[in-house]
Design a protein around this motif. Structure first.
Motif, short mmCIF file in Angstrom:
data_model
loop_
_atom_site.label_atom_id
_atom_site.label_comp_id
_atom_site.label_asym_id
_atom_site.label_seq_id
_atom_site.Cartn_x
_atom_site.Cartn_y
_atom_site.Cartn_z
N GLY A 238 -21.45 27.15 69.39
CA GLY A 238 -21.23 25.97 68.57
C GLY A 238 -21.51 26.18 67.10
N ASP A 271 -17.95 17.01 71.56
CA ASP A 271 -19.14 16.38 70.99
C ASP A 271 -19.02 14.85 70.98
OD1 ASP A 271 -17.23 16.14 69.02
OD2 ASP A 271 -18.37 17.16 67.46
N PHE A 287 -24.33 14.98 68.80
CA PHE A 287 -24.10 15.90 67.69
C PHE A 287 -25.31 16.82 67.49
CE2 PHE A 287 -21.41 12.22 66.03
CZ PHE A 287 -20.25 12.74 66.55
N HIS A 288 -25.04 18.05 67.11
CA HIS A 288 -26.09 19.06 66.94
C HIS A 288 -27.13 18.58 65.93
CE1 HIS A 288 -27.76 23.04 67.30
NE2 HIS A 288 -27.70 23.23 65.99
N GLN A 296 -17.02 14.08 61.65
CA GLN A 296 -17.57 13.52 62.88
C GLN A 296 -17.69 12.00 62.79
OE1 GLN A 296 -21.04 16.09 62.84
NE2 GLN A 296 -20.41 17.04 64.77
#
Length: 547
Positions: A238, A271, A287-288, A296
């Motif tokens: 990712g 995501d 989300f990271h 996003q």
């Protein structure tokens, strides 16, 4: 009890302990571990009954631990010693692990043990385990350590050294998918897995691809993720960063753009996804690190609007298991050609999303916070009609810690509406984390429940299904529409947004560079040079006394 916390940074565990110890009535203060001299001075000022070190990267000075009871939180079970305990636990595939609270002595992790806890290991990254199982166990163990009269000495101890990149390294010719994922998960966050001129982060299994390749070959892309073949399948990567000092961790397709350009798009590890059950639509967006880039935000807004077109009456905004949302994406902003311009685009995209949630008239909306939230993420949650949180979640409802950032996301409308003008000002100026009990007391959330993510999600599902099935839900929706019309007549959302963005424009484009400096330091994990006074309360008291 007077407690001085000594930490390398104000990380998730340190924040949770700050919240829980304060809630229990202890007088808590914190000092960042900048140097021996600073630590010694802090101890002299604080005069603590006990020192708690939840997150350190070096030893406590001998003059401190010899004179004071110093409790160190070690993320390993009874007898475990060494600086990379959780990394080894994941890499070696342990099914059970633990947390130990021990007393600082000359030999690292070798002091008497005041409390310890064990927990079952999940298949998860180091960061996820740390924020959940380790943190929960550490809080329990610290409170026990404060009650225990006498410590114990483990019958047996073992030492595990710092994990090197040679140990973390992936052998693409021999490692299967499970081995690759263990190495990536054990290295998640910091330091990542070194692979040639890059560090790899954020791995996930890549199942069901229509393409294959020899082990180590990059074979597909999906949004910002890239798939790489293993001996028995493939993994999605990712995020990545170059091996150069100060490099930024960004979506892998951005860092490895030349490789990504020649790869076929394939469905994979999304995501954002939507599911529907019992008249309830649920949007997941893990989300990271909880950060939301411009792109996003735009995709999540589109997904939310699509969800409101479904024949349902409730939409749940579920976020992710580790974070609900932390606001704008400082990493993609820092990497942009013009960070100021990207900051402006990102905050406007966040505002567009929040506006869609606030003005939704067809559905009741529920923000279900299974994980922590900060800055704009907290206020995005307040855009929903109801806010639920998992017990133990930590919220940071403020922006000013990021270079005195003013913030937007309609917070000047949403926060006073929830808790009143005076309380809104107090919360945003305090710059402190709050727990779910305090958040409920302030009016930021409506309910908190669930000891685990699974338990919380089951509770949310039942709550939302019951809400959707209520025979008078039409009346609730009608009341919601009337309230929104009345609020708009009193002061339009456009006016709130314009006023907030005037302040933000100064943050991004004005003469004061503090936001840009703070963002640069945050993204590159530059250690703090001093502890702010809202955390170092012992220094505040010293200043007050000297006047």
């Amino acid at each position: 009890m007077r407690i001085l916390m000594l930490a390398h940074s104000f990380n998730s565990l340190t924040q949770r302990l700050w919240v829980e110890l304060g809630r229990a009535g202890h007088d808590v203060s914190l000092e960042f571990d900048v140097s021996d001299a600073v630590t010694i001075e802090a101890v002299e000022l604080a005069k603590p009954d006990v020192i708690i070190a939840p997150f350190l990267k070096r030893a406590i000075p001998e003059t401190v631990w010899r004179r004071h009871k110093c409790l160190v939180v070690h993320p390993g079970p009874l007898g475990d010693r060494g600086p990379a305990a959780l990394d080894w636990a994941i890499l070696e595939g342990h099914e059970e692990w633990g947390v130990t609270v021990l007393q600082a002595e000359a030999e690292m992790d070798a002091g008497p043990v005041w409390a310890h806890r064990r927990f079952a290991m999940r298949t998860a990254t180091k960061s996820s385990l740390y924020r959940n199982e380790v943190t929960d166990a550490a809080v329990d163990a610290v409170f026990e350590a404060l009650r225990v009269a006498e410590p114990i000495r483990p019958e047996r101890t073992w030492w595990k050294p710092a994990m090197t990149q040679a140990t973390r390294a992936i052998d693409w010719d021999t490692d299967d998918t499970a081995a690759v994922l263990r190495k990536l998960r054990a290295s998640d966050g910091t330091p990542g897995v070194r692979d040639g001129g890059f560090y790899l982060h954020d791995g996930a299994a890549a199942d069901g691809l229509n393409v294959c390749g020899r082990p180590g070959q990059w074979i597909a892309r999906q949004g910002g993720r890239l798939a790489r073949a293993t001996t028995d399948g493939a993994v999605w990567i990712g995020h990545a960063r170059t091996a150069e000092p100060g490099s930024l961790k960004l979506p892998a397709a951005t860092v490895l753009a030349d490789i990504a350009a020649g790869l076929p798009e394939q469905p994979g590890h999304h995501d954002i996804w939507y599911d529907e059950k019992d008249g309830v639509g649920t949007l997941h967006f893990p989300f990271h690190n909880g950060a939301m880039s411009t792109e996003q935000c735009q995709r999540l807004r589109e997904a939310f609007l699509a969800a409101t077109q479904r024949p349902t009456k409730v939409v749940v905004l579920a976020g992710g298991p580790d974070f609900w949302c932390n606001g704008i994406h400082l990493g993609t902003i820092e990497a942009a050609d013009s960070p100021a311009d990207e900051s402006w685009r990102n905050i406007n995209a966040m505002n567009d999303l929040c506006e869609a949630i606030i003005t939704c008239s067809s559905h009741l909306t529920v923000a279900a916070m299974a994980g922590n939230a900060g800055a704009g993420g907290v206020f995005m949650a307040l855009a929903a009609d109801m806010v639920l949180a998992r017990t133990g979640v930590v919220l940071n409802p403020h922006y000013k810690g990021m270079g005195n950032l003013y913030g937007s996301e309609y917070w000047t409308y949403l926060l006073p509406k929830r808790c009143g003008t005076a309380a809104a000002q107090a919360l945003t100026l305090a710059r402190l984390p709050i727990g779910t009990e305090e958040a409920r007391d302030w009016g930021l959330i409506d309910a908190a429940f669930g000891a685990s993510v699974a338990e919380f999600r089951a509770g949310v599902e039942a709550f939302a299904a019951d809400l959707a099935a209520k025979p008078d839900i039409g009346n609730h929706l009608a009341g919601k529409r009337l309230t929104r019309l009345a609020d708009e007549a009193e002061k339009s959302l456009a006016a709130y947004r314009a006023e907030e963005l005037e302040h933000m424009k100064l943050n991004f484009y004005g003469f004061d560079p503090s936001y840009h400096v703070a963002r640069w330091n945050f993204i590159r994990r530059v250690p703090k040079s001093r502890t702010p006074l809202y955390l170092a309360r012992h220094r505040n008291k010293a200043q007050t006394t000297s006047r």
